[in-house]
Design a protein around this motif. Sequence first.
Motif, PDB file in Angstrom:
ATOM      1  N   PHE A  28     -18.883  56.350   2.775  1.00 28.13           N
ATOM      2  CA  PHE A  28     -19.445  55.698   1.596  1.00 28.13           C
ATOM      3  C   PHE A  28     -19.551  54.189   1.792  1.00 28.13           C
ATOM      4  O   PHE A  28     -20.058  53.495   0.911  1.00 28.13           O
ATOM      5  CB  PHE A  28     -18.569  55.945   0.362  1.00 28.13           C
ATOM      6  CG  PHE A  28     -18.591  57.365  -0.121  1.00 28.13           C
ATOM      7  CD1 PHE A  28     -19.514  58.276   0.373  1.00 28.13           C
ATOM      8  CD2 PHE A  28     -17.693  57.785  -1.090  1.00 28.13           C
ATOM      9  CE1 PHE A  28     -19.537  59.575  -0.072  1.00 28.13           C
ATOM     10  CE2 PHE A  28     -17.714  59.087  -1.542  1.00 28.13           C
ATOM     11  CZ  PHE A  28     -18.631  59.988  -1.033  1.00 28.13           C
ATOM     12  N   PHE A  29     -19.029  53.687   2.885  1.00 24.09           N
ATOM     13  CA  PHE A  29     -18.898  52.235   3.009  1.00 24.09           C
ATOM     14  C   PHE A  29     -19.564  51.707   4.274  1.00 24.09           C
ATOM     15  O   PHE A  29     -19.085  50.768   4.896  1.00 24.09           O
ATOM     16  CB  PHE A  29     -17.419  51.841   2.967  1.00 24.09           C
ATOM     17  CG  PHE A  29     -16.714  52.452   1.784  1.00 24.09           C
ATOM     18  CD1 PHE A  29     -17.000  52.000   0.515  1.00 24.09           C
ATOM     19  CD2 PHE A  29     -15.813  53.491   1.951  1.00 24.09           C
ATOM     20  CE1 PHE A  29     -16.387  52.585  -0.585  1.00 24.09           C
ATOM     21  CE2 PHE A  29     -15.199  54.072   0.852  1.00 24.09           C
ATOM     22  CZ  PHE A  29     -15.482  53.627  -0.413  1.00 24.09           C
ATOM     23  N   ILE A  30     -20.680  52.332   4.627  1.00 24.24           N
ATOM     24  CA  ILE A  30     -21.381  51.864   5.828  1.00 24.24           C
ATOM     25  C   ILE A  30     -22.111  50.553   5.528  1.00 24.24           C
ATOM     26  O   ILE A  30     -22.355  50.212   4.375  1.00 24.24           O
ATOM     27  CB  ILE A  30     -22.384  52.921   6.346  1.00 24.24           C
ATOM     28  CG1 ILE A  30     -23.345  53.300   5.239  1.00 24.24           C
ATOM     29  CG2 ILE A  30     -21.653  54.123   6.895  1.00 24.24           C
ATOM     30  CD1 ILE A  30     -24.387  54.301   5.668  1.00 24.24           C
ATOM     31  N   VAL A  31     -22.440  49.845   6.600  1.00 18.61           N
ATOM     32  CA  VAL A  31     -22.961  48.483   6.445  1.00 18.61           C
ATOM     33  C   VAL A  31     -24.324  48.471   5.754  1.00 18.61           C
ATOM     34  O   VAL A  31     -24.707  47.498   5.122  1.00 18.61           O
ATOM     35  CB  VAL A  31     -23.034  47.786   7.821  1.00 18.61           C
ATOM     36  CG1 VAL A  31     -24.170  48.342   8.647  1.00 18.61           C
ATOM     37  CG2 VAL A  31     -23.188  46.295   7.649  1.00 18.61           C
ATOM     38  N   LEU A  32     -25.036  49.596   5.820  1.00 17.65           N
ATOM     39  CA  LEU A  32     -26.340  49.669   5.169  1.00 17.65           C
ATOM     40  C   LEU A  32     -26.247  49.251   3.698  1.00 17.65           C
ATOM     41  O   LEU A  32     -27.137  48.588   3.168  1.00 17.65           O
ATOM     42  CB  LEU A  32     -26.899  51.093   5.264  1.00 17.65           C
ATOM     43  CG  LEU A  32     -28.156  51.338   4.440  1.00 17.65           C
ATOM     44  CD1 LEU A  32     -29.326  50.572   5.050  1.00 17.65           C
ATOM     45  CD2 LEU A  32     -28.484  52.814   4.351  1.00 17.65           C
ATOM     46  N   PHE A  33     -25.139  49.624   3.056  1.00 15.68           N
ATOM     47  CA  PHE A  33     -25.040  49.326   1.635  1.00 15.68           C
ATOM     48  C   PHE A  33     -24.915  47.827   1.380  1.00 15.68           C
ATOM     49  O   PHE A  33     -25.429  47.315   0.388  1.00 15.68           O
ATOM     50  CB  PHE A  33     -23.868  50.101   1.016  1.00 15.68           C
ATOM     51  CG  PHE A  33     -24.081  51.585   1.086  1.00 15.68           C
ATOM     52  CD1 PHE A  33     -25.320  52.132   0.772  1.00 15.68           C
ATOM     53  CD2 PHE A  33     -23.080  52.438   1.502  1.00 15.68           C
ATOM     54  CE1 PHE A  33     -25.545  53.504   0.851  1.00 15.68           C
ATOM     55  CE2 PHE A  33     -23.290  53.811   1.585  1.00 15.68           C
ATOM     56  CZ  PHE A  33     -24.522  54.342   1.255  1.00 15.68           C
ATOM     57  N   SER A  34     -24.233  47.125   2.303  1.00 16.94           N
ATOM     58  CA  SER A  34     -24.190  45.660   2.178  1.00 16.94           C
ATOM     59  C   SER A  34     -25.597  45.098   2.189  1.00 16.94           C
ATOM     60  O   SER A  34     -25.956  44.232   1.397  1.00 16.94           O
ATOM     61  CB  SER A  34     -23.417  45.043   3.345  1.00 16.94           C
ATOM     62  OG  SER A  34     -22.056  45.312   3.239  1.00 16.94           O
ATOM     63  N   VAL A  35     -26.397  45.614   3.130  1.00 18.12           N
ATOM     64  CA  VAL A  35     -27.758  45.112   3.280  1.00 18.12           C
ATOM     65  C   VAL A  35     -28.582  45.447   2.040  1.00 18.12           C
ATOM     66  O   VAL A  35     -29.357  44.627   1.555  1.00 18.12           O
ATOM     67  CB  VAL A  35     -28.400  45.695   4.551  1.00 18.12           C
ATOM     68  CG1 VAL A  35     -29.825  45.232   4.683  1.00 18.12           C
ATOM     69  CG2 VAL A  35     -27.584  45.302   5.767  1.00 18.12           C
ATOM     70  N   LEU A  36     -28.366  46.653   1.519  1.00 25.48           N
ATOM     71  CA  LEU A  36     -29.105  47.048   0.318  1.00 25.48           C
ATOM     72  C   LEU A  36     -28.782  46.116  -0.848  1.00 25.48           C
ATOM     73  O   LEU A  36     -29.683  45.615  -1.523  1.00 25.48           O
ATOM     74  CB  LEU A  36     -28.770  48.492  -0.060  1.00 25.48           C
ATOM     75  CG  LEU A  36     -29.529  49.570   0.705  1.00 25.48           C
ATOM     76  CD1 LEU A  36     -29.154  50.948   0.179  1.00 25.48           C
ATOM     77  CD2 LEU A  36     -31.032  49.375   0.568  1.00 25.48           C
ATOM     78  N   VAL A  37     -27.486  45.875  -1.070  1.00 24.61           N
ATOM     79  CA  VAL A  37     -27.128  44.999  -2.184  1.00 24.61           C
ATOM     80  C   VAL A  37     -27.766  43.632  -1.994  1.00 24.61           C
ATOM     81  O   VAL A  37     -28.323  43.044  -2.937  1.00 24.61           O
ATOM     82  CB  VAL A  37     -25.595  44.834  -2.298  1.00 24.61           C
ATOM     83  CG1 VAL A  37     -25.253  44.014  -3.527  1.00 24.61           C
ATOM     84  CG2 VAL A  37     -24.914  46.156  -2.368  1.00 24.61           C
ATOM     85  N   LEU A  38     -27.711  43.145  -0.772  1.00 24.79           N
ATOM     86  CA  LEU A  38     -28.308  41.841  -0.506  1.00 24.79           C
ATOM     87  C   LEU A  38     -29.802  41.858  -0.829  1.00 24.79           C
ATOM     88  O   LEU A  38     -30.333  40.921  -1.436  1.00 24.79           O
ATOM     89  CB  LEU A  38     -28.083  41.469   0.962  1.00 24.79           C
ATOM     90  CG  LEU A  38     -28.535  40.076   1.357  1.00 24.79           C
ATOM     91  CD1 LEU A  38     -27.715  39.037   0.623  1.00 24.79           C
ATOM     92  CD2 LEU A  38     -28.417  39.875   2.854  1.00 24.79           C
ATOM     93  N   SER A  39     -30.469  42.933  -0.440  1.00 24.58           N
ATOM     94  CA  SER A  39     -31.908  42.966  -0.703  1.00 24.58           C
ATOM     95  C   SER A  39     -32.179  43.086  -2.196  1.00 24.58           C
ATOM     96  O   SER A  39     -33.161  42.530  -2.687  1.00 24.58           O
ATOM     97  CB  SER A  39     -32.573  44.096   0.079  1.00 24.58           C
ATOM     98  OG  SER A  39     -32.113  45.334  -0.398  1.00 24.58           O
ATOM     99  N   TYR A  40     -31.308  43.754  -2.944  1.00 25.84           N
ATOM    100  CA  TYR A  40     -31.497  43.798  -4.396  1.00 25.84           C
ATOM    101  C   TYR A  40     -31.413  42.392  -4.975  1.00 25.84           C
ATOM    102  O   TYR A  40     -32.212  41.995  -5.829  1.00 25.84           O
ATOM    103  CB  TYR A  40     -30.435  44.671  -5.077  1.00 25.84           C
ATOM    104  CG  TYR A  40     -30.443  46.125  -4.641  1.00 25.84           C
ATOM    105  CD1 TYR A  40     -31.575  46.693  -4.074  1.00 25.84           C
ATOM    106  CD2 TYR A  40     -29.323  46.920  -4.803  1.00 25.84           C
ATOM    107  CE1 TYR A  40     -31.584  48.018  -3.668  1.00 25.84           C
ATOM    108  CE2 TYR A  40     -29.323  48.241  -4.406  1.00 25.84           C
ATOM    109  CZ  TYR A  40     -30.454  48.775  -3.837  1.00 25.84           C
ATOM    110  OH  TYR A  40     -30.449  50.089  -3.431  1.00 25.84           O
ATOM    111  N   VAL A  41     -30.405  41.656  -4.512  1.00 23.52           N
ATOM    112  CA  VAL A  41     -30.209  40.305  -5.050  1.00 23.52           C
ATOM    113  C   VAL A  41     -31.412  39.421  -4.727  1.00 23.52           C
ATOM    114  O   VAL A  41     -31.936  38.711  -5.582  1.00 23.52           O
ATOM    115  CB  VAL A  41     -28.910  39.689  -4.487  1.00 23.52           C
ATOM    116  CG1 VAL A  41     -28.804  38.226  -4.832  1.00 23.52           C
ATOM    117  CG2 VAL A  41     -27.706  40.433  -5.017  1.00 23.52           C
TER     118      VAL A  41
END
Lengths: 321, 471
Positions: B367-380
């Motif tokens: 559930f904590f792969i780096v893709l999610f960091s990137v996704l949140v960043l792209s949302y922001v």
Amino acid sequence: MTTETKRAADRPAEGGAEPHPTILETSGVTLRFGGLTSLDHVDLAMRRGEILAIIGPNGAGKTSLFNSLTGAYLPQEGAITYRPRAGGEEELRGRKPFRVSRLGLARTFQNIRLFGALTALENVKIAVETRQRTDAVSIMLGLPHARRAERDSDRRAHEVMRFVGLEHRINELAASLSYGEQRRLEIARALATEPELLLLDEPAAGTNPTEKHDLEELIRRINTELGVSVLLIEHDMRLVMSVADRVAVLNFGRKIAEGTPGQVQRDPAVIEAYLGASDEEEAEAVADLVADLDAEHADDPEWRGGDRAAEGRSNDGEERP
Amino acid sequence: MTATDNTPTTGAAGPIGSKRAAEAARLRRTAWYANPRFKRLAALMGVALVGAQVTGEQGTNRDIFHAMRENMTGPGLWLWVGACLLIWVVREFLRAPVANAWSTARRAGTGPAERARTVWRRDPRLRMLALTALLVFLIVLPFLVSRHWQQVLVDQIAIYVLLAIGLNVVVGWAGMLDLGFIAFFAIGAYSAAFWTGSLPVAPPFELNNFAVIPIAVITCLVAGVLLGAPTLRLRGDYLAIVTLGFHEIVYLMAKNWVEFTGGTRGASVDRFSIDLGFFSYQWGLDPRPYYWLQLGFIVALLVLFIRLEHSRVGRAWTAIREDEVAAAATGVDTVRFKLLAFAIGASTSGVAGVVYASKLGFINSEFFIVLFSVLVLSYVIFGGMGSIPGVLLGTAILIWLPEFLRDTVPAQDRYMYLGALLVIMMIYRPQGLWPSRRRVRELHMAEEGTATRAMPAAGGRPATTGGDTPS
Ligand SMILES: Nc1ncnc2c1ncn2[C@@H]1O[C@H](COP(=O)(O)OP(=O)(O)OP(=O)(O)O)[C@@H](O)[C@H]1O
Ligand SMILES: [Mg+2]
């Protein structure tokens, strides 16, 4: 206690036993960039409450000196001693810039560096608020003391804006102000930190004659009304000669002369330094200098003659609040 | 080519010269296809071809040219070509009339629309009213949508909104690039699992999920400070790599320290519950109660963070973002304020982690792969860095889009549309959907070069060369 110390400190050196007549002292400050020596054993002493101008041709090391004083550059050698009103001695060499600012040195930049996307008032508030201690949690919770601090900073920022004469521009974006106003705003931001020593890097550059005149008055008022010592870099000789108590001249990183405006103007080394400069602007500055010199000596041989100016100032020192 | 080079000097020199001049003129005349207008047409046709291929049939390994053939003959291609042709015609020939119509429309709109806007700006009560209406709408929203969308709201939108609000503090306000944001999310989630006694290792004492929140906040705060203190002096790009590395450490720990975390097999976590003696409630499988809980968290955080934005802290962050050297010279303790932003972002992420784990009732390392960091960043970034409404809207839209496309396009294509949207957005509207006013001004100044400083070299230089650039 503070007023007493202040008055004592403001008095110029007489007996020698008075506490700290010298607010800032550099000894042997040397700054090199690779093979280039930008400051070469600079010794400088600045009296509390005076306006000291630093002049010199382009690339002489004036801005480098400011950067060394404020912690932006780390000189390889030398000592920079700062004596705050409260007493004690602080070594400034190698201090972090924000610590230097908290000790009571504020500066402006030669290439204006405002926070352009913020309003003029916000620029000044940022400076005021560096002296506040409200923590993030009380701000987030909207606690009374946080709100009070916010109101205080607002009031204080307005005061400073009024002092520099920008109260009608407080809600403009800093970037949209005129050049002269931006320079003024930089001074306001510096003053908002309540400095004891203000460093102005070419505050008159790019301003028109009226603005220059206003600036001259502002510098005087900062000095007399606020009791702030001013270290001033300026190319405009007329401004330097009229506002400075003393002048130090840098050339190729070395201090080549120091004294009252009159003394410095007559100093052959200074004239040589300026004549030696190939730059057109410098040539003009020399022309200015020589013209000033001639005019003064023709009209009134004593007008702003070196020693008299010094005397006048030392009297001023005591009258100052 | 040599002829072109020589013409200016030999232009009027006898018959040979004039022949050369004619030659040169011929060479200088551009062919119609070299006209920029037609170059753009060709490029658009290329886009149409690629678009038709990419959005059309899937390939099979039995007939490798099947998909290509289908896509080149099917209606999809003509749709694409038609759309691109339309764009080209509008852009090349109708630009002026369209622009005129647009500006007259805007001028016509100055009457009532402009008046409404001024009233809106002037009257805080009106804004409060609108916000209340919005809040009421959000509260009743779960009743208006299907179970599937309720799940999307709870499992994705609300969680990512929490994360985005936190990341916005770091990226949008303090201007630091953080690619390891999900690491703190993981720390929060595993804190929840640990303190509720759900991990293989038993905690010293078991806690309720709600009581874990302050603990997770503190844990993430400490982790954030430990990571940030030595690294926040670094410039933007280096910091991004450091945070990426940190994320990888946390992720690998979650994955490989099986005795503690359960690794990829995971661990089940207690769900939210309250027991006050006289009143107790247990959150179950219905997503709606979680939604209201999350809404509560989000509103509370927004209130706190908006206060912060308009305080000395928010102003100091802006100052650091705009010109770190000037900020430091003014007395702003830049490292401390950056650390503060980093820690606040980290603890928000931690809260989101607790909420996430306590909703799903199960976590594992994947559930904590780096893709999610990137996704949140792209949302922001998509919503508009530094702008709360932008971040909320951006997150909602970017999560809604792939879910919406689920029924419309082949499943494996969904994220391609997301990517295309991001690309187009960053080209034509880099400031984001609903940008913050400060950010728009900064972008304008950067583009026009009208920043207050005279020299182009801007904020992000290493501290050693700080100070004035010699002029
Ligand atoms: N960061 C730096 N890196 C390399 N060289 C520098 C740096 N800063 C200043 N110098 C050099 O040091 C010398 C002095 O520069 P400085 O900016 O102090 O001159 P200045 O007296 O302020 O001149 P001006 O009147 O043009 O402002 C120059 O030769 C300059 O190129
Ligand atoms: Mg300079």
